[in-house]
Design a protein around this motif. Structure first.
Motif, short mmCIF file in Angstrom:
data_model
loop_
_atom_site.label_atom_id
_atom_site.label_comp_id
_atom_site.label_asym_id
_atom_site.label_seq_id
_atom_site.Cartn_x
_atom_site.Cartn_y
_atom_site.Cartn_z
N ALA A 69 10.93 70.64 20.66
CA ALA A 69 9.81 71.37 21.24
C ALA A 69 10.32 72.37 22.24
CB ALA A 69 8.85 70.40 21.91
N GLY A 70 9.80 73.57 22.21
CA GLY A 70 10.19 74.58 23.18
C GLY A 70 8.95 75.24 23.75
N VAL A 71 8.93 75.35 25.09
CA VAL A 71 7.77 75.95 25.74
C VAL A 71 8.28 76.93 26.77
CG1 VAL A 71 5.73 75.47 27.14
CG2 VAL A 71 6.47 73.81 25.45
N ASP A 72 7.64 78.11 26.88
CA ASP A 72 8.13 79.06 27.88
C ASP A 72 7.13 79.30 28.99
OD1 ASP A 72 6.20 80.75 26.93
OD2 ASP A 72 7.56 82.42 26.53
N GLY A 73 6.28 78.33 29.24
CA GLY A 73 5.32 78.51 30.33
C GLY A 73 4.06 77.74 30.05
N LYS A 74 3.00 78.16 30.69
CA LYS A 74 1.73 77.47 30.49
C LYS A 74 0.84 78.34 29.60
CE LYS A 74 -1.86 75.29 33.28
NZ LYS A 74 -2.16 74.27 32.28
N HIS A 75 0.35 77.75 28.54
CA HIS A 75 -0.44 78.52 27.58
C HIS A 75 -1.81 77.92 27.41
CE1 HIS A 75 3.82 79.04 26.61
NE2 HIS A 75 3.48 80.31 26.58
N THR A 76 -2.80 78.64 27.92
CA THR A 76 -4.17 78.15 27.81
C THR A 76 -4.96 79.09 26.91
OG1 THR A 76 -3.96 77.43 30.08
CG2 THR A 76 -6.15 77.39 29.16
N ILE A 77 -5.72 78.50 26.02
CA ILE A 77 -6.61 79.31 25.18
C ILE A 77 -7.99 78.66 25.19
CG2 ILE A 77 -4.80 80.10 23.61
CD1 ILE A 77 -6.27 78.00 21.62
N THR A 78 -8.96 79.38 24.66
CA THR A 78 -10.27 78.77 24.47
C THR A 78 -10.34 78.29 23.04
OG1 THR A 78 -11.19 80.34 26.02
CG2 THR A 78 -12.75 79.18 24.63
N GLY A 79 -10.54 77.02 22.88
CA GLY A 79 -10.52 76.52 21.52
C GLY A 79 -10.92 75.07 21.44
N ASN A 80 -10.66 74.48 20.28
CA ASN A 80 -10.99 73.10 20.04
C ASN A 80 -9.69 72.32 19.87
OD1 ASN A 80 -11.51 70.71 18.28
ND2 ASN A 80 -13.62 71.38 18.55
N ARG A 81 -9.47 71.39 20.79
CA ARG A 81 -8.21 70.65 20.83
C ARG A 81 -7.96 69.90 19.53
NH1 ARG A 81 -7.77 65.46 21.94
NH2 ARG A 81 -5.78 64.62 22.62
N GLU A 82 -9.01 69.24 19.02
CA GLU A 82 -8.87 68.48 17.79
C GLU A 82 -8.38 69.36 16.65
OE1 GLU A 82 -9.50 65.41 16.71
OE2 GLU A 82 -9.89 64.64 18.73
N LEU A 83 -9.05 70.51 16.50
CA LEU A 83 -8.73 71.38 15.38
C LEU A 83 -7.33 71.95 15.50
CD1 LEU A 83 -12.11 73.28 14.99
CD2 LEU A 83 -11.21 71.45 13.57
N VAL A 84 -6.98 72.39 16.71
CA VAL A 84 -5.65 72.96 16.89
C VAL A 84 -4.60 71.88 16.65
CG1 VAL A 84 -4.10 74.05 18.53
CG2 VAL A 84 -6.50 74.72 18.47
N GLY A 85 -4.88 70.68 17.15
CA GLY A 85 -3.94 69.57 16.96
C GLY A 85 -3.75 69.26 15.48
N GLN A 86 -4.86 69.26 14.76
CA GLN A 86 -4.77 68.97 13.33
C GLN A 86 -4.01 70.06 12.58
OE1 GLN A 86 -8.45 67.94 11.52
NE2 GLN A 86 -7.44 67.41 9.60
N ALA A 87 -4.33 71.32 12.92
CA ALA A 87 -3.65 72.42 12.24
C ALA A 87 -2.15 72.37 12.50
CB ALA A 87 -4.23 73.75 12.71
N LEU A 88 -1.80 72.19 13.78
CA LEU A 88 -0.38 72.16 14.13
C LEU A 88 0.30 70.98 13.44
CD1 LEU A 88 1.92 73.39 15.74
CD2 LEU A 88 1.34 71.86 17.63
N SER A 89 -0.37 69.83 13.39
CA SER A 89 0.29 68.68 12.78
C SER A 89 0.46 68.89 11.28
CB SER A 89 -0.46 67.39 13.12
OG SER A 89 -1.55 67.21 12.27
N ASN A 90 -0.49 69.60 10.65
CA ASN A 90 -0.31 69.91 9.23
C ASN A 90 0.93 70.78 9.01
OD1 ASN A 90 -2.60 68.56 8.59
ND2 ASN A 90 -3.85 70.37 8.15
N ILE A 91 1.09 71.76 9.89
CA ILE A 91 2.22 72.68 9.73
C ILE A 91 3.54 71.95 9.99
CG2 ILE A 91 3.27 74.80 10.60
CD1 ILE A 91 0.35 75.67 11.30
N VAL A 92 3.56 71.13 11.05
CA VAL A 92 4.77 70.37 11.36
C VAL A 92 5.07 69.41 10.22
CG1 VAL A 92 5.73 68.65 12.93
CG2 VAL A 92 4.51 70.61 13.86
N ASP A 93 4.04 68.79 9.71
CA ASP A 93 4.16 67.87 8.58
C ASP A 93 4.87 68.55 7.41
OD1 ASP A 93 3.08 66.28 6.15
OD2 ASP A 93 2.40 65.11 7.87
N ASN A 94 4.37 69.74 7.06
CA ASN A 94 4.98 70.51 5.97
C ASN A 94 6.42 70.84 6.27
OD1 ASN A 94 2.91 70.65 4.20
ND2 ASN A 94 2.15 72.65 4.89
N ALA A 95 6.65 71.33 7.51
CA ALA A 95 8.00 71.77 7.87
C ALA A 95 8.98 70.61 7.73
CB ALA A 95 7.99 72.32 9.29
#
Lengths: 476, 240
Positions: free
Chosen positions: A351-377
């Protein structure tokens, strides 16, 4: 007539009518102002002329006394022109001059007459009989004058006919009215033709939309190319139609794909149950068959839920479900969630992070999308090399916040990048691996829901999937 | 080593529950009634919101399973009505809606858990059993015990047979959840929801790998297995 009535119903016509009325009111005010102004100016000029006359007469009187004055007046009275001269005795009886009669009371004023008065010119009266009372059937003129008392109680009136200024005023008024009429007529004509043109284009658009409603879904509204508001409207509506067609196409594709991708496992499920039912089996075998059926149905439910979720996400945005969220936390959650699996499959997950990143969104959905992509990778880079590795990063670039997942697996050929995020598309190299083929499409739908993009790009070797979110305004 | 895979019925120390199912789909309701009965529970059925509300107000149920869309009275209104009367019977909401914020709406209305149709019965059963209010009360306990396994929630320590086991924070929370519901089946999605606080369904066996890591830590070097895999359902922590 019907065409005219139709035009009257258009907004353009109503607006033009309103403008026309406003314009007419302004023009009428202008006419009155102009004429009264010019009349005033002419009157002032008339007074100046009279003043000059009086001064000249006064000079003559000083030089030659009353006889000279009377002579001069008689002489001037015989000259044609607009000037009025009159000498009367203190009782108002006219002694000399070119006025036969005039409004009573005028002679009793001293100085300027307060308002224009009527008079009859000498020689224009009825029967040239001075004693006959005026009946009103004679040619009356209007004039202004100055009345002076001479030292011997005689009354001297010097005036000037107003015929000329009044004619002028009439001319000005008439020409302004004519101009106004012409403009009004012009406006009506322009309005008629422009209105008809606008109406025609609206009719064209209506006809086109009726054709589209009639079933010709590929039809589009006519765009003339003038770049005006009608074109802009038509372009926007065409974009909307395109979007609807896209959704429709998506829906059709989903049903096709459901038919294909759900039918296969359903058939398998049914075959398995049938096989279990046919012939004698041990309890363990029955159990095995039932368990594999349950596993198969679970997979079906999962696929089904994913399809539903994608369609719901694509159907629209619900602002209520979005709040300011911290992408770094989600990133760490997902990396932590997948870390044991990655380790088990021999893939390094970082994991690499270069600061604090805040967006307006839905945590569940973003978490699911990211986990799908990581899963594939993880799945696709596993076993591809000695040092299979997946890096997940959050960064702010060009006013966007991006979550990127980079692997060093075999990657996807550039040409297939767009196709990879389509529903159920499983590219050649992935056919043999488990998965519903919905992971990336779901991630894409999630990004669309957030007003962002899902980008695929090639790295050497491997694939980079980037979730680009529009940066949120400072959320407090 | 004893096989770690088992069936729920073999291991669970069942307490029979009285469940009210408010569901208007006759077939689904009948199936649930039968399936709950097979799992050792007593399920009553109500076909519409009004009847369900009346039954729930008068019967002493352990758990309510409420469909969201019901004739006569909407499921959420039934729940809100019960809550307004101080009835805190645990409620699991079943919904065919899958909107992003449905879960939030449902839980806000007073639901305790939320399951989207179509669901696996094993998932529903596990969730209903965990909701059972008779098994509640563990929240106040500071030390969970299962056989010789001991978890101290205050000092964040885990011991087995008196020997301290070092766990990562997430492993600790995982074990904490499993021990709170010792003797009950917990599914993978329940673990993801309660330990990671995400409500999606992970594609790969991520949860399995976390559990097997935890298992190796709490079982390696000890004789008896405590963390069992329940086929087609999930996991159960149970000593002996």
């Amino acid at each position: 007539m019907a065409a005219l009535r139709a035009i009257m119903k258009t907004t353009a016509a109503r607006l033009s009518a309103l403008y026309l009325i406003l314009f007419a009111i302004c023009a009428i005010l202008l006419v009155f102002y102009m004429t009264s102004l010019s009349v005033h100016m002419l009157e002032a000029q008339t007074r100046d002329t009279i003043n000059e006359d009086v001064q000249r007469l006064a000079a003559g009187y000083e030089r030659g006394g009353l006889p000279l004055l009377v002579r001069v007046i008689e002489q001037r009275s015989r000259q044609p022109g607009a000037n009025l001269y009159l000498i009367a005795d203190p009782n108002g009886r006219i002694l000399s001059g070119n006025v036969e009669s005039l409004d009573p009371g005028v002679l009793s004023t001293n100085g300027w007459t307060e308002r224009p008065f009527s008079y009859v010119r000498y020689g224009e009266g009825v029967g040239e009989r001075p004693n006959r009372p005026t009946t009103g059937r004679v040619a009356e003129h209007r004039a202004i004058a100055v009345v002076l008392r001479l030292p011997n109680q005689l009354i001297l009136l010097v005036g000037r006919d107003l015929g000329e200024p009044e004619r002028f005023r009439l001319v000005v008024r008439r020409s302004l009215m004519f101009a106004l009429g012409t403009m009004g007529l012009g406006a009506l004509l322009i309005w008629f033709f422009v209105g008809r043109r606008a109406l025609k284009r609206i009719d064209n658009i209506s006809a086109a939309s009726r054709r589209i409603m009639g079933g010709d879904l590929s039809g589009r509204l006519p765009v003339v190319g003038a770049g005006d508001e009608f074109d802009r409207l038509a372009e926007n509506l065409n974009m909307m139609l395109g979007r609807i067609a896209e959704l429709n196409e998506g829906l059709k594709q989903v049903s096709d794909n459901i038919a294909h991708d759900l039918k296969t496992p359903l058939t398998r499920l049914r075959n398995r149950a049938e096989a279990a039912l046919a012939g004698k089996h041990s309890t363990a075998e029955y159990r095995e068959a039932i368990e594999s059926s349950i596993t198969e149905s679970d997979q079906l439910i999962r696929t089904f839920n994913a399809i539903l979720m994608i369609s719901r996400l694509e159907a629209g945005y619900s602002a209520e479900s979005t709040v300011p969220i911290d992408l770094d936390t989600i990133l760490h959650d997902v990396v932590e969630l997948y870390e044991p699996v990655a380790e088990e499959m021999g893939v390094g997950l970082e994991a690499g992070v270069d600061g604090k990143h805040t967006i307006t969104g839905n945590r569940e959905l973003v978490g699911q999308a990211l986990s799908n992509i990581v899963d594939n990778a993880i799945k696709y880079s596993a076993g591809s090399s000695e040092k299979a590795a997946v890096t997940v990063k959050a960064e702010s670039v060009d006013g966007e916040v991006r979550l990127t997942v980079t692997d060093n697996g075999p990657g996807i050929p550039e040409d297939d990048h767009a196709r990879a995020t389509e529903r159920f598309v499983r590219l050649e190299q992935s056919r043999s691996r488990p998965g519903s083929g919905l992971g990336l499409s779901l991630a894409k739908a999630v990004m669309k829901f957030h007003g962002g993009r899902l980008d695929l790009s090639s790295v050497e070797p491997g694939l980079r999937v980037s979730m680009a979110f529009p940066a949120s305004k400072k959320a407090n | 080593m004893v096989s770690q895979t088992a069936n729920a019925g073999d291991l669970a120390n069942k307490t029979s529950m009285k469940i009210l199912v408010i569901e208007d789909d006759r077939e689904a309701a009948d199936y649930l009634e039968k399936a709950f009965a097979e799992a050792g529970h007593n399920a009553h059925l109500a076909r519409d919101g009004e009847a369900g509300y009346t039954l729930a107000r008068n019967g002493d149920y352990d758990v309510l399973v409420v469909d969201r869309m019901l004739p006569q009275r909407d499921g959420l209104s039934v729940i809100a009505g019960l809550r307004a009367h101080g009835d805190d019977t645990p409620v699991l909401i079943l919904s065919a809606l899958g909107e992003v914020d449905d879960r939030v709406t449902g839980l806000r209305a007073g639901g305790d858990d939320y399951l989207t149709k179509p669901y696996a019965f094993s998932e529903l059963l596990a969730r209903v059993e965990v909701l059972n209010r008779r098994s509640a009360g563990k929240d106040v306990e500071t030390v969970y015990r299962a056989g010789d396994l001991e978890l101290d929630r205050l000092s964040h320590t885990v011991k087995r047979a008196g020997k301290e086991i070092t766990l990562q924070p997430r492993e600790f929370r995982l074990l904490e959840y499993l021990m709170r519901h010792a003797g009950q089946v917990v599914t993978r999605t329940m673990l993801l929801e309660n330990v990671w606080d995400y409500h999606f369904d992970p594609q790969t066996n991520v949860i399995d790998v976390h559990v097997s890591r935890l298992r190796s830590k709490i079982e390696k070097g000890f004789d008896a297995p405590v963390l069992h895999t329940i086929r087609g359902a999930g996991y159960m922590l149970r000593a002996g």
